[in-house]
Motif scaffolding. Structure first.
Motif, PDB file in Angstrom:
ATOM      1  N   ASP A   1      -3.042   4.728  -1.768  1.00  0.00           N
ATOM      2  CA  ASP A   1      -4.222   4.249  -1.052  1.00  0.00           C
ATOM      3  C   ASP A   1      -4.801   5.294  -0.116  1.00  0.00           C
ATOM      4  O   ASP A   1      -5.970   5.226   0.249  1.00  0.00           O
TER       5      ASP A   1
ATOM      6  N   LYS B   1      -7.892  -1.567  -0.813  1.00  0.00           N
ATOM      7  CA  LYS B   1      -6.492  -1.472  -1.205  1.00  0.00           C
ATOM      8  C   LYS B   1      -6.381  -1.438  -2.719  1.00  0.00           C
ATOM      9  O   LYS B   1      -7.025  -2.198  -3.439  1.00  0.00           O
TER      10      LYS B   1
ATOM     11  N   MET C   1       0.854  -1.186   0.000  1.00  0.00           N
ATOM     12  CA  MET C   1       0.000   0.000   0.000  1.00  0.00           C
ATOM     13  C   MET C   1       0.895   1.244   0.000  1.00  0.00           C
ATOM     14  O   MET C   1       2.049   1.200   0.461  1.00  0.00           O
TER      15      MET C   1
END
Length: 406
Positions: free
Chosen positions: A229, A404, A202
Motif C-alpha cells: 500500500d 487500500k 495493509m
C-alpha cells in the motif's frame, strides 16, 4: 558622535584583548580559533534541513503534516560526518545490536529455488499492518541496518516480515540462480504469500540499498497491481551506471569497491557446485578474481541472468527511466554524499511529475549511515524518519486518504 566613540572604543578593546590573549597563549588561541572555524563550517555546511521534492497533492500534504522530521535540520555526528566514516561507523554501531529471533517461512519458487521469509514473533490481530523489509546487496534479516529499523515497526503494532534473497540468511541455494537488481519476481512471490495469508492487512514495504532497487523495480512493473500500500526506498541507486562509475574513483571508493566485490564472491563460493553446468559461459575462477562490482557483474551476474553484456544489465536495472510508473505512495530517502548514488544522478525532477513519489535528500549521511548525536546510537535519523513515515501511511490508509489494496 558618542555612539561612534563607544563603538570604536569597544572594537579597540576587543582587538587589544584578543591580541594580548594570542600573544600570551598562542596554542590555546590557535585551538580556539580552529574550533570556532569548525563550528561555523559544521553549522553552515553540514547541519542542514533535508531537500524535499514532491508534487503538490495529498501525498505531499500527508508528509508535511504527519512527518515532522522533514522540517528538522539533520545534525550528523560532529566528529564523524564524512561519507565513508558515516557509512563504516554506523555499520559497526548498528552491528552491536543483538540478533533477532524470527519464525521462518520457506517459500519455494516456480523454478525450484527457496526463499526465506522471516517473521518477528507476535500475537497481533489478523488485520494488523505489515511492515515488509528487503535488505541490500549482501544483506539478510540479521544485517545491522535491518536489526536497527524493525523495532520501530514492531513497537507500533505492526507484523514484521523480512525477505532473504536466494542463498542468503542461512538458506542453501537450491538452483543455479541467485538474485540481481532486476529480479523482482521473488519479491512478488513473497508479497503474494503475505497477502494470501493476511488478506485484510495493509503492507508498507521498505527496501534498503539494493533491496530498494528491487522494490522499485517491482513497483514500476506492477503499477496499480502492486501488493503493498505504500513504500520507502532507503539509500537506493537509481542509475547503476553512475553508481559503478562513482565506486571506481580512486581512494576510499575504490577500496570499498574491492571489498564489496570480494564479499559478493563469498556469497557465491559456498554454492559454487550449483553452477557447474554454467562453466562454459561463467568461469568461476575468473569471478573469484573480480576486484570491482562491475567485474563481478560482468563475469557472473549478467551471464547468470542472460543479459547481452554488463552494460545491458545496468541499462535494464536503471530506475531513473521507470520510476514515473509508480502508483503507490513512495518516499525515496538518501544522502547527497552517498558514494553509491551521487546527487547529480538523482531523478529529482520526476517527483514534480508523479504525485505518488517524494524524495528526501540530506546533505550528509553516507550510504545507510545517517548517524546523529555526539555519542551516536540507534535510532539514527533514518530510523526516526522510517517510524514517522510508517505511522503516517498507516493512519492515512486507515482514514481513506490513500486507497487500500485488497
Amino acid at each position: 558622535m558618542a555612539d561612534d566613540y563607544t563603538t570604536n572604543t569597544l572594537s579597540g578593546w576587543i582587538l587589544e584583548s584578543t591580541t594580548f590573549f594570542y600573544q600570551s597563549n598562542p596554542r590555546i588561541a590557535f585551538i580556539m580559533s580552529m574550533g570556532i572555524a569548525f563550528l561555523y563550517y559544521y553549522l553552515t555546511s553540514v547541519a542542514k534541513k533535508p531537500e524535499f521534492y514532491c508534487k503538490p497533492g495529498k501525498f505531499r500534504q500527508v508528509l508535511e503534516t504527519m512527518v515532522p522530521i522533514l522540517n528538522e535540520k539533520f545534525y550528523p555526528t560532529p566528529w564523524c560526518f564524512g561519507t565513508h566514516s558515516q557509512t563504516a561507523l554506523s555499520n559497526f554501531i548498528r552491528g552491536l545490536l543483538p540478533n533477532i529471533k524470527y519464525q521462518r517461512d520457506l517459500l519455494e519458487t516456480p523454478d525450484g529455488g527457496v526463499l526465506a521469509l522471516d517473521w518477528l514473533p507476535s500475537d497481533l490481530p489478523q488485520d494488523a499492518p505489515i511492515a515488509f523489509f528487503m535488505a541490500g546487496l549482501t544483506g539478510h534479516s540479521q544485517t545491522e541496518y535491518i536489526k536497527s529499523i524493525i523495532p520501530s515497526a514492531a513497537k507500533h503494532g505492526c507484523r514484521v516480515a523480512v525477505l532473504n534473497n536466494r542463498g542468503r540468511g542461512g538458506v542453501d541455494l537450491k538452483t543455479p540462480r541467485t538474485y540481481c537488481a532486476v529480479s523482482h519476481d521473488d519479491m512478488d512471490l513473497a508479497l503474494t504469500h503475505i497477502k494470501n495469508r493476511y488478506p485484510n492487512s495493509m503492507i508498507v514495504a521498505c527496501g534498503i540499498s539494493l533491496g530498494g532497487v528491487i522494490l522499485g523495480q517491482y513497483l514500476c512493473r506492477s503499477r496499480e497491481n502492486a501488493l503493498c500500500d505504500a513504500a520507502i526506498l532507503v539509500s537506493s541507486v537509481f542509475n547503476i551506471s553512475e553508481a559503478v562509475y562513482s565506486m571506481e574513483l580512486p581512494g576510499l571508493n575504490r577500496l570499498l569497491n574491492r571489498h564489496l566485490a570480494h564479499t559478493l564472491w563469498l556469497t557465491v563460493e559456498p554454492h559454487k557446485d550449483k553452477f557447474k553446468e554454467f562453466q562454459e559461459k561463467c568461469d568461476l575462477e575468473e569471478v573469484k578474481k573480480s576486484t570491482t562490482i562491475k567485474e563481478f557483474d560482468e563475469r557472473f551476474t549478467s551471464k547468470m541472468f542472460g543479459f547481452q553484456s554488463v552494460d545491458h544489465y545496468y541499462d535494464e536495472a536503471k530506475l531513473i527511466n521507470k520510476i514515473h510508473n509508480i502508483k503507490v505512495p513512495t518516499l525515496c530517502f538518501c544522502a547527497a554524499d552517498d558514494m553509491f548514488q551521487p546527487h547529480n544522478a538523482l531523478p529529482l525532477q520526476i517527483p514534480e511529475e508523479n504525485e505518488n513519489l517524494a524524495f528526501l535528500v540530506t546533505a550528509r549521511g553516507g550510504h545507510i549511515g545517517f548517524m546523529e548525536g555526539v555519542l551516536p546510537f540507534p535510532p539514527f535519523f533514518s530510523e526516526r524518519l522510517y517510524e514517522q513515515y510508517l505511522l503516517a501511511m498507516i493512519h492515512s490508509i486507515r482514514d481513506g486518504v490513500f486507497k487500500k489494496i485488497l
